[in-house]
Structure formats: C-alpha cells, structure tokens
Write a protein that holds these residues in place. Structure first.
Motif, PDB file in Angstrom:
ATOM      1  N   SER A 117       0.828  -1.216   0.000  1.00  0.00           N
ATOM      2  CA  SER A 117       0.000   0.000   0.000  1.00  0.00           C
ATOM      3  C   SER A 117       0.858   1.260   0.000  1.00  0.00           C
ATOM      4  CB  SER A 117      -0.984  -0.005   1.174  1.00  0.00           C
ATOM      5  OG  SER A 117      -0.315   0.187   2.387  1.00  0.00           O
ATOM      6  N   ALA A 118       2.121   1.116   0.369  1.00  0.00           N
ATOM      7  CA  ALA A 118       3.025   2.275   0.305  1.00  0.00           C
ATOM      8  C   ALA A 118       3.479   2.554  -1.120  1.00  0.00           C
ATOM      9  CB  ALA A 118       4.250   2.055   1.190  1.00  0.00           C
ATOM     10  N   VAL A 119       3.587   1.519  -1.939  1.00  0.00           N
ATOM     11  CA  VAL A 119       4.113   1.738  -3.298  1.00  0.00           C
ATOM     12  C   VAL A 119       3.017   1.818  -4.356  1.00  0.00           C
ATOM     13  CG1 VAL A 119       6.299   0.609  -2.676  1.00  0.00           C
ATOM     14  CG2 VAL A 119       4.548  -0.716  -3.896  1.00  0.00           C
ATOM     15  N   ASP A 150      -1.283   2.589  -5.280  1.00  0.00           N
ATOM     16  CA  ASP A 150      -2.587   3.103  -4.871  1.00  0.00           C
ATOM     17  C   ASP A 150      -3.676   2.092  -5.232  1.00  0.00           C
ATOM     18  OD1 ASP A 150      -2.425   5.703  -3.566  1.00  0.00           O
ATOM     19  OD2 ASP A 150      -1.395   6.365  -5.381  1.00  0.00           O
ATOM     20  N   LYS A 198       3.010  -0.918 -10.613  1.00  0.00           N
ATOM     21  CA  LYS A 198       3.913  -0.148  -9.757  1.00  0.00           C
ATOM     22  C   LYS A 198       5.097  -0.963  -9.235  1.00  0.00           C
ATOM     23  CE  LYS A 198       3.355   3.730  -8.722  1.00  0.00           C
ATOM     24  NZ  LYS A 198       2.351   4.457  -7.971  1.00  0.00           N
ATOM     25  N   THR A 220       9.515   6.336   7.095  1.00  0.00           N
ATOM     26  CA  THR A 220       8.607   7.243   7.809  1.00  0.00           C
ATOM     27  C   THR A 220       7.175   6.712   7.756  1.00  0.00           C
ATOM     28  OG1 THR A 220      10.025   9.037   7.082  1.00  0.00           O
ATOM     29  CG2 THR A 220       7.923   9.660   8.039  1.00  0.00           C
ATOM     30  N   PHE A 221       6.809   6.213   6.596  1.00  0.00           N
ATOM     31  CA  PHE A 221       5.490   5.581   6.425  1.00  0.00           C
ATOM     32  C   PHE A 221       5.298   4.471   7.472  1.00  0.00           C
ATOM     33  CE2 PHE A 221       3.203   1.935   4.720  1.00  0.00           C
ATOM     34  CZ  PHE A 221       2.065   2.463   4.132  1.00  0.00           C
ATOM     35  N   ASN A 243       4.942   5.675  11.020  1.00  0.00           N
ATOM     36  CA  ASN A 243       3.653   6.312  11.288  1.00  0.00           C
ATOM     37  C   ASN A 243       2.509   5.331  11.519  1.00  0.00           C
ATOM     38  OD1 ASN A 243       4.569   8.891  11.377  1.00  0.00           O
ATOM     39  ND2 ASN A 243       3.860   9.496   9.347  1.00  0.00           N
ATOM     40  N   LEU A 298       6.666   6.913  -3.487  1.00  0.00           N
ATOM     41  CA  LEU A 298       5.592   6.136  -2.887  1.00  0.00           C
ATOM     42  C   LEU A 298       4.286   6.459  -3.616  1.00  0.00           C
ATOM     43  CD1 LEU A 298       6.184   6.096   0.967  1.00  0.00           C
ATOM     44  CD2 LEU A 298       7.229   4.727  -0.834  1.00  0.00           C
ATOM     45  N   SER A 299       3.296   5.665  -3.342  1.00  0.00           N
ATOM     46  CA  SER A 299       1.961   5.929  -3.883  1.00  0.00           C
ATOM     47  C   SER A 299       1.398   7.195  -3.248  1.00  0.00           C
ATOM     48  CB  SER A 299       1.038   4.745  -3.578  1.00  0.00           C
ATOM     49  OG  SER A 299       0.934   4.564  -2.170  1.00  0.00           O
ATOM     50  N   LYS A 300       0.302   7.700  -3.778  1.00  0.00           N
ATOM     51  CA  LYS A 300      -0.341   8.883  -3.171  1.00  0.00           C
ATOM     52  C   LYS A 300      -0.701   8.578  -1.717  1.00  0.00           C
ATOM     53  CE  LYS A 300      -2.677  10.311  -7.407  1.00  0.00           C
ATOM     54  NZ  LYS A 300      -2.998   8.925  -7.908  1.00  0.00           N
ATOM     55  N   ARG A 301      -1.274   7.401  -1.517  1.00  0.00           N
ATOM     56  CA  ARG A 301      -1.636   6.994  -0.161  1.00  0.00           C
ATOM     57  C   ARG A 301      -0.392   6.869   0.722  1.00  0.00           C
ATOM     58  NH1 ARG A 301      -4.612   1.572  -0.236  1.00  0.00           N
ATOM     59  NH2 ARG A 301      -2.975   1.074  -1.708  1.00  0.00           N
ATOM     60  N   GLY A 302       0.661   6.272   0.158  1.00  0.00           N
ATOM     61  CA  GLY A 302       1.903   6.101   0.921  1.00  0.00           C
ATOM     62  C   GLY A 302       2.485   7.444   1.329  1.00  0.00           C
ATOM     63  N   THR A 303       2.443   8.398   0.399  1.00  0.00           N
ATOM     64  CA  THR A 303       2.969   9.735   0.676  1.00  0.00           C
ATOM     65  C   THR A 303       2.131  10.428   1.744  1.00  0.00           C
ATOM     66  OG1 THR A 303       3.732   9.851  -1.603  1.00  0.00           O
ATOM     67  CG2 THR A 303       3.585  11.945  -0.401  1.00  0.00           C
ATOM     68  N   ILE A 335       0.424   9.047   4.139  1.00  0.00           N
ATOM     69  CA  ILE A 335       0.705   8.437   5.445  1.00  0.00           C
ATOM     70  C   ILE A 335       2.092   8.841   5.938  1.00  0.00           C
ATOM     71  CG2 ILE A 335       1.099   6.215   6.621  1.00  0.00           C
ATOM     72  CD1 ILE A 335      -1.246   5.076   4.969  1.00  0.00           C
ATOM     73  N   ALA A 336       3.069   8.826   5.039  1.00  0.00           N
ATOM     74  CA  ALA A 336       4.436   9.203   5.445  1.00  0.00           C
ATOM     75  C   ALA A 336       4.487  10.664   5.891  1.00  0.00           C
ATOM     76  CB  ALA A 336       5.417   8.960   4.296  1.00  0.00           C
ATOM     77  N   ASP A 337       3.663  11.509   5.274  1.00  0.00           N
ATOM     78  CA  ASP A 337       3.696  12.940   5.589  1.00  0.00           C
ATOM     79  C   ASP A 337       2.772  13.317   6.752  1.00  0.00           C
ATOM     80  OD1 ASP A 337       5.501  13.278   3.589  1.00  0.00           O
ATOM     81  OD2 ASP A 337       4.088  14.118   2.128  1.00  0.00           O
ATOM     82  N   SER A 338       2.038  12.363   7.286  1.00  0.00           N
ATOM     83  CA  SER A 338       1.121  12.665   8.390  1.00  0.00           C
ATOM     84  C   SER A 338       1.908  12.967   9.662  1.00  0.00           C
ATOM     85  CB  SER A 338       0.182  11.484   8.639  1.00  0.00           C
ATOM     86  OG  SER A 338      -0.699  11.334   7.555  1.00  0.00           O
ATOM     87  N   ILE A 394      -5.649   7.958   9.617  1.00  0.00           N
ATOM     88  CA  ILE A 394      -4.353   7.704   8.961  1.00  0.00           C
ATOM     89  C   ILE A 394      -4.488   6.715   7.809  1.00  0.00           C
ATOM     90  CG2 ILE A 394      -3.657   6.018  10.765  1.00  0.00           C
ATOM     91  CD1 ILE A 394      -1.139   8.298   9.089  1.00  0.00           C
ATOM     92  N   ARG A 395      -5.150   5.601   8.044  1.00  0.00           N
ATOM     93  CA  ARG A 395      -5.368   4.657   6.944  1.00  0.00           C
ATOM     94  C   ARG A 395      -6.830   4.631   6.519  1.00  0.00           C
ATOM     95  NH1 ARG A 395      -1.775  -0.689   8.261  1.00  0.00           N
ATOM     96  NH2 ARG A 395      -3.057  -0.742  10.144  1.00  0.00           N
TER      97      ARG A 395
END
Lengths: 431, 431
Positions: free
Chosen positions: A128-130, A132, A198, A293-294, A297, B12-17, B19-22, B153-154
């Motif tokens: 899910s990190a790499v 969507d 991806k 970081t992901f 979190n 990272l995916s949009k979702r991954g980004t 979460i990482a940026d939260s 977050i998720r």
C-alpha cells in the motif's frame, strides 16, 4: 422493505462490507483445520493438515531453547510503550543476523530494519506504500495466494500474474521456470490493457514450487524494474529454509550492487525459517527514507510486543546454537521429510517438482483426474478433504496448469504417514 | 527535472505519501520523550514525561505477578498460528471478566469478544468498518487526539467535534459537561454542512477530563443514535481506572436495554486498566455479525500473540489477586497521586478539573498566559518542554478553550516531584 431493514441491521460501510464479504480459500480451510485438528488419541477423525505452511520439525529443539532460563528475563520496560517499529536492541541483532546469514554485500543498517507483526503485515504495508488502490504488482504464478489477499483486502492493490507452466518452452530447462522474458511479457500485457503497474513481487525461494532464483535472474529483473521505475518487493521469508545441499540461496541484498536501492524492499520473518508463526514477527528491510517514515507512522497498529522481540533477539544472537544445532538439524530434517513424502507420492505415480527450499512438495496429481481442468482438480480436493486430509489445489495458488497440489512435508513423520495413508486411500481405492 | 528525480527516488503511492507525511503532536513529542527519558542517575537532564498516558504506579505489583511461575507456562501451541481474533480460552476469560467487572446486564458471549493488538487498532478497525473515506464520527472535545489519527491515517474517516467548554451555560452543572443537546447540535451542524455522519465516538471515562458519563446521558445518546441510524463506538478503556470513591462507572453494556445492539460497539484493553501498554492487547465487544466477520478477515494483520494472551488470561482469572491486591491498590495509589498533583498545581494558582477517572489532572494554566489564545498556550508548552517537562496542551486535544493542559499523575512520586519542580521553576521564576 424487510431487505432494507436486514441490511441496516449490520450497516457497515462499503469498505467494511467489502472486507467482511471477502473470501480466501486458505483462510477458510485453514480455519477448519485449526478447528478440528487430527490427533491420534484425542481426535482421530480430525483433519490432517498438510496445507498450512508451518514447520513443525523443529518443535523439540525450539521449545527446549525457548524454555531456557535466559528467555524468562522479563524486564519492567516490557510493560510499557516502546519504539513500535522495533527496539534498538532487536534491530541491531536483526541487522547483524541478516548481514551474516544472507551474505549481504554491505552491512545492513539497524535503521533500515523495521519490525512488524508478521510478513503478511509487512507485505500489506509495503504494497500500500508503493501502489494506490486499483494499481498492480506483477507476480510470478503459481504463488501463495494470501499474497493477493494481503495486497488487496485493505490496500486494494491487485496482482497481475506472470503465468508459469510445467511446459519447458522457449529454452527453459525446468518446469515453472521464471525468465526475464516472462516478466517483460506480463509487463507488456498489463500496460497494454491500460493497467498501472507499480512493482514486481518476487517470492524467493518460491512458494509453492520451492525454486530458488539465480543471482543473474535477480539482477536482470532488478535492472528491468529500474528501467520501468518499478518497485521490487523481494519476499525472502524462506531464505534460510533451503534444504537441498547443492543449492545456494542468493538474497537481493547479496547482489554486488542494487540497481535501485530506494525501490528495492526485502521482507523476512520468523514464521518460516524459525518455525515461530505464533510469535508474529516480520521485518521490512529497506533504505527508502519515505517508506521508513510511512512504517513509523503506522507501526503502532502492527507491532510485535517487546517481550517477544527480546526472546527472538536472544535466539538469533546465540550463534553457537544456530550453527551447531538449529540450522543443520532443520536442514537435515527437512531433507529427510521432503524425500520421504516425495518417494511416497512418486510411488503412487505422482510426479514431484525438484524443489530446493521451503516446506512443500509440488506434485502433479493429474493422473488421478479424468481431465486437466480446474473443476476436476477441485473435485479431487473435495474428495481428499472429505477423507480428512488437507492439501492445497494449485489453481487456488493461481497455477494455470490444473492438476498440481501443494503438499506440506515439514511435519512429524507419524503425522505425515497418517496423511499419506488417507491420500493413498482416496487415490487408489477411491475412498 | 531534478525535482522530479528527487520525487521519483522515494516514489511512494499517493496513499503512501499521505501516510508518510502525516504528523501527530503526541507521536512527535512522545517519541522524543521515549528517546531521552529522565533518570535521576543516568540521564538527569532527560525529559520528565507527564504526557504519555501510562500508569506506572502498579509496576511493582504487576511485575511481581507477571514474574510468578504460572506465567512461564509456555506450551507448544504458542509457536504456531492460532485463531487470530483471540483464542477460545482467552475469549472465555475476557467474557467472564467483562461480565463481572463491567456489571453487564447480560453475560457477554465469548464469540462477541474480539482480540486485537491494542485499542488504537480496535478503533482503526471499527471506524473503517462503519464509515467510508470522507465520512464522519461525532466526538466530544477535548479528546485524546490520537483518536482522530487512528480513524484517519489509513481509514480516512474524520472526526466532527462536539465542542465543550469550561463555561457552564445552558443549565450545565459542570465545566466541560456533555449533554444530549451538544450531541444534537453537532449532528445538525455536520449534516447542515452536507457531511455524512456515520456514528458517535464516546470516550467514557473521558480522556482528558476524567469525567464519567451518567447512565441517563448514555441512554439518551444511544436513543439519539438509533433515531439517526448512527453507530456508537464506546471506548471504555479507562473503565476500571475510576479513582474517585464516590463515582460509579456505567458501561453501555450495563444499561438495561441497548436500543440498537447491532450498532453499539465497546472497546476496552489492557494498556490502561492493567498498565500493560507493552503487551498490545485491545478488545472489541460487539454482537454485530458482519462486523465480527470483518474483524476475523483482517485479524491476522493485527493480532496479539498467544504467549501474551495466555499471561493476560491467567492474570484476569486470578480473582483473589484482582480483588485483594490489584484493583484496590491501583485505586488507592491513583487517588493519592491525583490529590498530590492537584494540590501542587492549585498551590501555584492553577485550577484543576474535578476528575473522577483516568490518569490526568486537567488543569487551567491560563493565569500564566497573557492572552487566552492557542499561540500563547503553545508558547507556554514550548517553554515547559525546553525545561524538560512534557505535558499536553489542551488545544492539541481539540479543546476550544485555550489554556488547559493535560498533566499525567499516574507516575511514581519522586518522578512527579521532579516534573512539578520543573513546572514551578518555569511558571514562577520563568526558567
């Protein structure tokens, strides 16, 4: 109107309903096997499970080690919150362990080892990190089908199969052999259909085939991934369960240079190589800062308690025990049982794949099917399950070649004998 | 172009980004406090954390109990996969324990108790089961801000605050009092803005105010929820940490009849009432069949290992120890420390809320602010943190009334004294 009321009664979200309605063959039959386990004395009519991928050959040795006094060292900090992605001590031990046992080119940094509660969680997170929702990972098939479930159930990431068969075409020297051409073709097929790819998910050693990929193939795939800006998730959970004495496992971490380190992520854990699936501990090894970081979190939601981290730390730091007892005994016992089950099946006219690693005999049951179809395979499965023996039909592992079954061999001999007796009874006598 | 390359490097995916940026205030400062903890001998300049919600008053008693020989009973089944949403034995014990300690109207069924790795995970799961991305839960504020993080977050579920203040308007008899009118108004405000509200999240006892809701208010809210087809998530994680001897906690499970049992879900766990945040064990109590299937389908990713389930099972089954030692001692020690910290703060001119439960003194620091603004509150926080004492500013807990701080009291007295000394030093002498 009563239907509406019926729905309203449970009234989950769309997502909640999707997850509640999701089915997994392995979870369904695994749960039945756990619920009604064969036991010679207490439950002789229970199910002999040669399905769930566990190694029970090391129970005596593991149990003895885990019962030693050094394992009872509870400390007060274990009562409280901790660094959820792994304590410093455990990460240092893991980094040393992986550096040594995987023969990595450079020392693994403790900061690049993250701890999660099992490799399924590790995959769920990295996928899910790499990618969507709606995006794809390429995945050589047959493969352990929970991979698709792990990616999809919450992450909505899907797998695009790279189909391998028992046919040795295009210069392949082995059945189910993976080549770079297979990866390239699947990538073209997927993108040709407008799908967004991806990454590549690579289970090495393979589950179910027990194949071990060559360093050259791994490098070719990593270079291909780099050319197409794909992530590579190398699931090496069976890395230390190579039982064939002629075969050398090569981790992607042992390659001279990673073409794209930021997009190369290795998964490993304690469930298979240490036969400790009950401890729920997997690791993600990656130097991608954003991914780290992901993980930090969300680590809170999927962590491994320190009490268990500590037991595993002590275990993997006991080099004498690992080198003189655990690993040699494990390899020897696996070899013996692989040979035993293979011989028994071959004796029935079932040809077996020359697996090198992992816990399975990958066996061609098609002589016992009137047609090589998925329906026939499933009928045979149901007959066997009704007779109390659980093995996994290959099409449920996305094998395109019907008739293959995954038969677990990493179990005690008397237990295997009971399972094989039931198999033989159905196959030879039809009951 | 270099910017594109820079992005592609982690890619990272949009979702991954996302979460990482939260970011989470509590996670950020909590991590700093864990990283640099005050210790009189070894780290006297470290941070005195009166921020992270842990009870360390029972360490001696818990540690002694957990070190007894019955806790070392490792069995072979602990090495292997198990029923991920809780073993039968543990569920039975939990059901009995909750039935007895929560005074439930009917016996809790073991099948209705699900085990997950912590109450944060429990909330994450239930929130995403009842609400889709972009939908809302109503939540009386101030509240423990990780609630929003857990939902969002998720799961991408958001909280719509029901704002409470220290002002006693509209017939309220206590500051920060929650009334049905507050719930109704927030619901109207949210739906008036076109938002989709799927449920009410109720932290009872409240964190940070330590308020305990009356049975009448609970019933009013549950009836309101039923009228509007809303789920109620009752987080009762501080249920057994009521230290005020005049106050009786009422669980929603103890109400004579639940208006909508299928939409009423209770969360509880071991992190607070048993001061075992390191064991990572929460429970979801619900009779909603679809929700139970939902949990079963993802339990693998967020389970509690059997070795720990077993220790907690033994502990909650030891009625003699619970009744004659653990609970009375815990209440007594909490009362003492609550009184001690409250008196110290009042002595400085800081008025404290008359909390009944949980681990906090909810204290009005506004006399030490030139203006009652969030900016002033954060400045005061930064001054205190720089002086090595960590307490939580109320606006970070979504309090609309600036100047309040959440001060943890459930810690050893010498540790609290050091923290209070640092507080006093900043407040009185400005350093």
């Amino acid at each position: 109107m009563s239907h509406v009321t019926g729905d309203m009664a449970s009234d989950l979200s769309k997502r909640g309903t999707f997850i509640a309605d999701s089915h997994s063959f392995l979870m369904k039959y695994g749960a039945q096997a756990i619920h009604n386990p064969y036991d010679e004395k207490n439950n002789p009519k229970g199910i002999v499970s040669m399905g769930m991928a566990e190694n029970k050959l090391m129970e005596d040795i593991l149990f003895e080690r885990l019962s030693q006094p050094d394992m009872h060292g509870m400390s007060r900090d274990m009562l409280y919150y901790f660094k959820f992605s792994g304590t410093r001590d455990f990460r240092v031990s893991l980094a040393n362990f992986i550096t040594e046992r995987f023969g990595t080119t450079r020392s693994v940094e403790p900061d690049n080892v993250m701890v999660v509660n099992g490799c399924g969680s590790a995959l769920e997170q990295v996928a899910s990190a790499v990618a969507d929702p709606g995006e794809y990972l390429l995945c050589p098939s047959p493969y352990y089908s929970m991979v698709k479930f792990d990616c999809n159930i919450r992450g909505q990431v899907d797998c695009f199969d790279i189909p391998l068969t028992s046919q040795q075409e295009n210069g392949k020297v082995r059945p189910f052999q993976l080549t770079l051409e297979d990866v390239e073709k699947a990538y073209q097929d997927a993108t040709g259909q407008g799908l967004v790819v991806k990454g590549i998910f690579l289970l090495n050693p393979s589950n179910p085939t027990g194949d071990v990929y060559s360093p050259e193939l791994l490098m070719d795939i990593l270079l291909f991934a780099k050319r197409h800006q794909l992530h590579v998730i190398a699931d090496e959970i069976y890395a230390l369960s190579v039982f064939d004495s002629e075969t050398q496992f090569c981790s992607v971490l042992a390659l001279p240079n990673l073409p794209d380190p930021d997009k190369t992520h290795v998964l490993w854990g304690f469930s298979k190589d240490f036969a400790l699936s009950g401890f729920r501990c997997g690791t993600i090894i990656s130097s991608n800062k954003k991914l780290k970081t992901f993980i930090d979190n969300i680590a809170y939601y999927q962590c491994t308690p320190v009490l268990l981290q500590n037991m595993m730390r002590i275990m993997i730091s006991d080099k004498k025990w690992l080198d003189s007892t655990y690993f040699p005994m494990n390899r020897q016992r696996m070899r013996e049982m692989f040979t035993f089950v293979t011989n028994e099946l071959e004796d029935l006219g079932i040809k077996c794949h020359p697996s090198k690693a992992a816990f399975f005999v990958w066996a061609n049951f098609s002589p016992f099917m009137s047609e090589k179809t998925r329906e026939e395979e499933m009928q045979l499965f149901q007959k066997l399950f009704a007779a109390g023996v659980y093995i996994i039909p290959g099409t449920e592992l996305f094998c395109v070649d019907p008739g293959w079954f995954r038969v677990l061999f990493s179990l005690q001999k008397p237990y295997l004998q009971e399972g094989l007796k039931r198999l033989r009874s159905v196959l030879v006598r039809g009951i």
